[in-house]
Design a protein around this motif. Structure first.
Motif, PDB file in Angstrom:
ATOM      1  N   THR A  69       0.831  -1.205   0.000  1.00  0.00           N
ATOM      2  CA  THR A  69       0.000   0.000   0.000  1.00  0.00           C
ATOM      3  C   THR A  69       0.860   1.247   0.000  1.00  0.00           C
ATOM      4  OG1 THR A  69      -1.745  -1.182   1.173  1.00  0.00           O
ATOM      5  CG2 THR A  69      -1.829   1.218   1.231  1.00  0.00           C
ATOM      6  N   VAL A  70       1.891   1.280   0.834  1.00  0.00           N
ATOM      7  CA  VAL A  70       2.791   2.434   0.878  1.00  0.00           C
ATOM      8  C   VAL A  70       3.488   2.603  -0.465  1.00  0.00           C
ATOM      9  CG1 VAL A  70       4.936   3.294   1.887  1.00  0.00           C
ATOM     10  CG2 VAL A  70       3.141   2.411   3.373  1.00  0.00           C
ATOM     11  N   ASP A  71       4.009   1.511  -1.014  1.00  0.00           N
ATOM     12  CA  ASP A  71       4.690   1.574  -2.313  1.00  0.00           C
ATOM     13  C   ASP A  71       3.751   2.065  -3.413  1.00  0.00           C
ATOM     14  OD1 ASP A  71       6.994   0.665  -1.149  1.00  0.00           O
ATOM     15  OD2 ASP A  71       6.799  -1.395  -1.889  1.00  0.00           O
ATOM     16  N   LYS A  72       2.521   1.602  -3.361  1.00  0.00           N
ATOM     17  CA  LYS A  72       1.536   1.977  -4.384  1.00  0.00           C
ATOM     18  C   LYS A  72       1.299   3.482  -4.394  1.00  0.00           C
ATOM     19  CE  LYS A  72      -3.339   1.258  -5.484  1.00  0.00           C
ATOM     20  NZ  LYS A  72      -4.568   0.569  -5.074  1.00  0.00           N
ATOM     21  N   PHE A  73       1.145   4.077  -3.229  1.00  0.00           N
ATOM     22  CA  PHE A  73       0.826   5.492  -3.166  1.00  0.00           C
ATOM     23  C   PHE A  73       2.048   6.398  -3.261  1.00  0.00           C
ATOM     24  CE2 PHE A  73      -3.099   3.690  -1.447  1.00  0.00           C
ATOM     25  CZ  PHE A  73      -3.989   4.297  -2.302  1.00  0.00           C
ATOM     26  N   GLN A  74       3.232   5.844  -3.087  1.00  0.00           N
ATOM     27  CA  GLN A  74       4.428   6.664  -3.248  1.00  0.00           C
ATOM     28  C   GLN A  74       4.681   6.978  -4.719  1.00  0.00           C
ATOM     29  OE1 GLN A  74       7.617   4.620  -1.271  1.00  0.00           O
ATOM     30  NE2 GLN A  74       7.219   5.654   0.658  1.00  0.00           N
ATOM     31  N   ARG A  75       4.084   6.234  -5.611  1.00  0.00           N
ATOM     32  CA  ARG A  75       4.326   6.418  -7.038  1.00  0.00           C
ATOM     33  C   ARG A  75       3.350   7.389  -7.693  1.00  0.00           C
ATOM     34  NH1 ARG A  75       4.301   0.296  -7.522  1.00  0.00           N
ATOM     35  NH2 ARG A  75       6.187  -0.234  -6.437  1.00  0.00           N
ATOM     36  N   PHE A  76       2.394   7.887  -6.961  1.00  0.00           N
ATOM     37  CA  PHE A  76       1.373   8.752  -7.545  1.00  0.00           C
ATOM     38  C   PHE A  76       1.715  10.223  -7.355  1.00  0.00           C
ATOM     39  CE2 PHE A  76      -1.231   4.960  -6.908  1.00  0.00           C
ATOM     40  CZ  PHE A  76      -1.845   4.890  -8.146  1.00  0.00           C
ATOM     41  N   LYS A  77       1.586  10.958  -8.431  1.00  0.00           N
ATOM     42  CA  LYS A  77       1.641  12.414  -8.335  1.00  0.00           C
ATOM     43  C   LYS A  77       0.202  12.886  -8.235  1.00  0.00           C
ATOM     44  CE  LYS A  77       5.659  14.013 -10.870  1.00  0.00           C
ATOM     45  NZ  LYS A  77       6.105  14.744 -12.054  1.00  0.00           N
ATOM     46  N   LEU A  78      -0.024  13.863  -7.413  1.00  0.00           N
ATOM     47  CA  LEU A  78      -1.370  14.403  -7.266  1.00  0.00           C
ATOM     48  C   LEU A  78      -1.438  15.802  -7.859  1.00  0.00           C
ATOM     49  CD1 LEU A  78      -2.160  13.395  -3.591  1.00  0.00           C
ATOM     50  CD2 LEU A  78      -2.839  12.213  -5.689  1.00  0.00           C
ATOM     51  N   TYR A  79      -2.539  16.090  -8.491  1.00  0.00           N
ATOM     52  CA  TYR A  79      -2.818  17.417  -9.028  1.00  0.00           C
ATOM     53  C   TYR A  79      -3.818  18.065  -8.077  1.00  0.00           C
ATOM     54  CZ  TYR A  79      -4.987  20.994 -11.922  1.00  0.00           C
ATOM     55  OH  TYR A  79      -5.486  22.176 -12.402  1.00  0.00           O
ATOM     56  N   ILE A  80      -3.485  19.257  -7.608  1.00  0.00           N
ATOM     57  CA  ILE A  80      -4.368  19.976  -6.683  1.00  0.00           C
ATOM     58  C   ILE A  80      -4.781  21.273  -7.352  1.00  0.00           C
ATOM     59  CG2 ILE A  80      -4.598  21.006  -4.403  1.00  0.00           C
ATOM     60  CD1 ILE A  80      -2.312  19.121  -3.516  1.00  0.00           C
ATOM     61  N   LYS A  81      -6.074  21.459  -7.467  1.00  0.00           N
ATOM     62  CA  LYS A  81      -6.612  22.637  -8.137  1.00  0.00           C
ATOM     63  C   LYS A  81      -7.188  23.599  -7.101  1.00  0.00           C
ATOM     64  CE  LYS A  81      -9.858  23.831 -11.782  1.00  0.00           C
ATOM     65  NZ  LYS A  81     -10.778  23.321 -12.780  1.00  0.00           N
ATOM     66  N   ASN A  82      -7.139  24.888  -7.406  1.00  0.00           N
ATOM     67  CA  ASN A  82      -7.717  25.936  -6.562  1.00  0.00           C
ATOM     68  C   ASN A  82      -7.054  26.031  -5.190  1.00  0.00           C
ATOM     69  OD1 ASN A  82      -9.549  26.601  -8.594  1.00  0.00           O
ATOM     70  ND2 ASN A  82     -11.012  25.076  -7.870  1.00  0.00           N
ATOM     71  N   MET A  83      -5.769  25.805  -5.157  1.00  0.00           N
ATOM     72  CA  MET A  83      -5.033  25.889  -3.909  1.00  0.00           C
ATOM     73  C   MET A  83      -4.715  27.352  -3.602  1.00  0.00           C
ATOM     74  SD  MET A  83      -1.728  23.623  -2.850  1.00  0.00           S
ATOM     75  CE  MET A  83      -0.822  24.135  -4.274  1.00  0.00           C
ATOM     76  N   ASP A  84      -4.848  27.728  -2.359  1.00  0.00           N
ATOM     77  CA  ASP A  84      -4.569  29.093  -1.923  1.00  0.00           C
ATOM     78  C   ASP A  84      -3.083  29.409  -2.107  1.00  0.00           C
ATOM     79  OD1 ASP A  84      -3.862  31.079   0.504  1.00  0.00           O
ATOM     80  OD2 ASP A  84      -5.946  31.353  -0.142  1.00  0.00           O
ATOM     81  N   ASP A  85      -2.756  30.661  -2.423  1.00  0.00           N
ATOM     82  CA  ASP A  85      -1.369  31.084  -2.640  1.00  0.00           C
ATOM     83  C   ASP A  85      -0.504  30.968  -1.386  1.00  0.00           C
ATOM     84  OD1 ASP A  85      -1.837  31.641  -5.284  1.00  0.00           O
ATOM     85  OD2 ASP A  85      -2.224  33.788  -4.949  1.00  0.00           O
ATOM     86  N   THR A  86      -1.126  30.903  -0.228  1.00  0.00           N
ATOM     87  CA  THR A  86      -0.350  30.822   1.009  1.00  0.00           C
ATOM     88  C   THR A  86       0.168  29.400   1.276  1.00  0.00           C
ATOM     89  OG1 THR A  86      -2.337  30.404   2.329  1.00  0.00           O
ATOM     90  CG2 THR A  86      -1.645  32.730   2.043  1.00  0.00           C
ATOM     91  N   ILE A  87      -0.271  28.450   0.517  1.00  0.00           N
ATOM     92  CA  ILE A  87       0.156  27.055   0.691  1.00  0.00           C
ATOM     93  C   ILE A  87       1.495  26.862  -0.023  1.00  0.00           C
ATOM     94  CG2 ILE A  87      -0.429  24.633   0.305  1.00  0.00           C
ATOM     95  CD1 ILE A  87      -2.355  26.061   2.200  1.00  0.00           C
ATOM     96  N   ASP A  88       2.487  26.395   0.733  1.00  0.00           N
ATOM     97  CA  ASP A  88       3.802  26.138   0.130  1.00  0.00           C
ATOM     98  C   ASP A  88       4.136  24.642   0.292  1.00  0.00           C
ATOM     99  OD1 ASP A  88       4.423  25.903   2.802  1.00  0.00           O
ATOM    100  OD2 ASP A  88       5.725  27.672   2.854  1.00  0.00           O
ATOM    101  N   ASP A  89       5.330  24.265  -0.157  1.00  0.00           N
ATOM    102  CA  ASP A  89       5.739  22.853  -0.083  1.00  0.00           C
ATOM    103  C   ASP A  89       5.710  22.307   1.339  1.00  0.00           C
ATOM    104  OD1 ASP A  89       6.079  22.693  -2.790  1.00  0.00           O
ATOM    105  OD2 ASP A  89       8.262  22.872  -2.753  1.00  0.00           O
TER     106      ASP A  89
END
Length: 93
Positions: A69-89
């Protein structure tokens, strides 16, 4: 064949043991009877194990599944839409 214990009221606990002379016959019995419905009950037929053996097998299976399960989700890139500008890495991590 050895049948299981009875409870305090003398009612069967609905399990038993069968001792096969060879492993092939035991494997055939498992294949033929496991998960079959007999007398309105689904049977479990499998290798008799001591509690410590069963616990170790379940622990190993759980750890393997968790790693997958951990390996499976480590390979996914996520796209996040409408994120506030104050959110950083750092906030995303």
């Amino acid at each position: 064949m050895c049948f299981g214990d009875e409870d305090a009221d003398g009612k069967s606990k609905c399990f038993g043991f069968v001792n096969f002379e060879n492993a092939d016959d035991a494997a055939k019995a498992i294949e033929a009877l496991n998960e079959k419905i007999i007398a309105d009950k689904e049977w479990y037929v499998g290798k008799a194990q001591k509690k410590t053996e069963r616990e170790q097998e379940l622990k190993t299976r759980f750890e393997h599944t968790a790693r997958e399960t951990v390996d499976k989700f480590q390979r996914f890139k996520l796209y996040i839409k409408n994120m506030d500008d104050t959110i950083d890495d750092d906030k995303l991590k």
